[in-house]
Design an enzyme around this catalytic site. Sequence first.
Site, mmCIF file in Angstrom:
data_model
loop_
_atom_site.group_PDB
_atom_site.id
_atom_site.type_symbol
_atom_site.label_atom_id
_atom_site.label_comp_id
_atom_site.label_asym_id
_atom_site.label_seq_id
_atom_site.Cartn_x
_atom_site.Cartn_y
_atom_site.Cartn_z
ATOM 1 N N GLU A 146 0.825 -1.207 0.000
ATOM 2 C CA GLU A 146 0.000 0.000 0.000
ATOM 3 C C GLU A 146 0.862 1.262 0.000
ATOM 4 O O GLU A 146 1.580 1.525 0.964
ATOM 5 C CB GLU A 146 -0.907 0.018 1.228
ATOM 6 C CG GLU A 146 -1.786 1.257 1.305
ATOM 7 C CD GLU A 146 -2.584 1.335 2.596
ATOM 8 O OE1 GLU A 146 -3.577 2.077 2.627
ATOM 9 O OE2 GLU A 146 -2.194 0.660 3.580
ATOM 10 N N GLU A 240 -11.857 2.399 6.383
ATOM 11 C CA GLU A 240 -10.831 2.646 7.394
ATOM 12 C C GLU A 240 -11.069 4.033 7.972
ATOM 13 O O GLU A 240 -10.866 5.042 7.298
ATOM 14 C CB GLU A 240 -9.438 2.547 6.754
ATOM 15 C CG GLU A 240 -8.300 2.484 7.744
ATOM 16 C CD GLU A 240 -6.962 2.279 7.062
ATOM 17 O OE1 GLU A 240 -6.224 1.378 7.471
ATOM 18 O OE2 GLU A 240 -6.662 3.026 6.107
#
Length: 278
Positions: A146, A240
């Site tokens: 990521e 998130e």
Amino acid sequence: MRFCAHSQMFVDDIAEDVDGVFDTVSGFGLDAIEINTPDAALFPREAVRRAATRTGLEVVLGTALSLDKSTISDDAAVRRRGVEHLLGCIDIAASLGGTRVSGGIHSANGTFVGRGRTEAEWERSVLALREVAPAAEAADVALTVEPVSRYSGYFLNTADDAIALVDAVGSSHVRVQLDTYHMNIEEDDTPAAIRRVGDRLAHFHAVENNRGIPGTGQVPWPAVFAALNEIGYTGLIGFEHFPLELERMAVRTHTWRAIASSEEVVVTGPELLRLAAR
């Protein structure tokens, strides 16, 4: 669409309340839970296995290498701890029927040295991922790297960085993860970056530019979903969000004001994103 919630939307450490977090995520009608895994050796594997079986939730392991496990460290012992941690995460994911280990698996998260990455650090990250890739391939567990914004790390900031790293590793099971919160800061054109990643994309976080309710901010969601459809992405859409009530996470993510509750994110977010994807 299949939706996933990060465990740290509800609790700092999943070990504090495995059943409660699984019941909460399942109760919201989501499909999966992404569990923060700072230390593979301390992961409550059996409790998670029972909760996953009971609720039917898919499990994604999320991790971010810490400074003492950084695979780009000058210290070989530190790098070894990072490799062992990643191998442990792969083993846990496989034992739980999971198919992903996601997040900051390329370097230490939240660590800065007053400069950009070096070629030596890049090579160390590549070598570490090449070392763990055979285990990921054997277990059929994808490792998703990521890229994060400049405020979360210096090593991997853009989709193009992630493409270059994944291509350098050269494994079918080392792939890319994207997060629209970070992309909103670093990319010139988020949908175009998604298209460049293409079929390397294996995990996706749908996070608003202010980490509030997806669909209420500045992320161009219709264009984002058009790009995801164009590249054929059918994987999880992950949420998130770090609420003020979880003080440790709020401080770590520089959250100083109430933007939304985790419940609002996972209840209203899917509704708004489904509309944007039409």
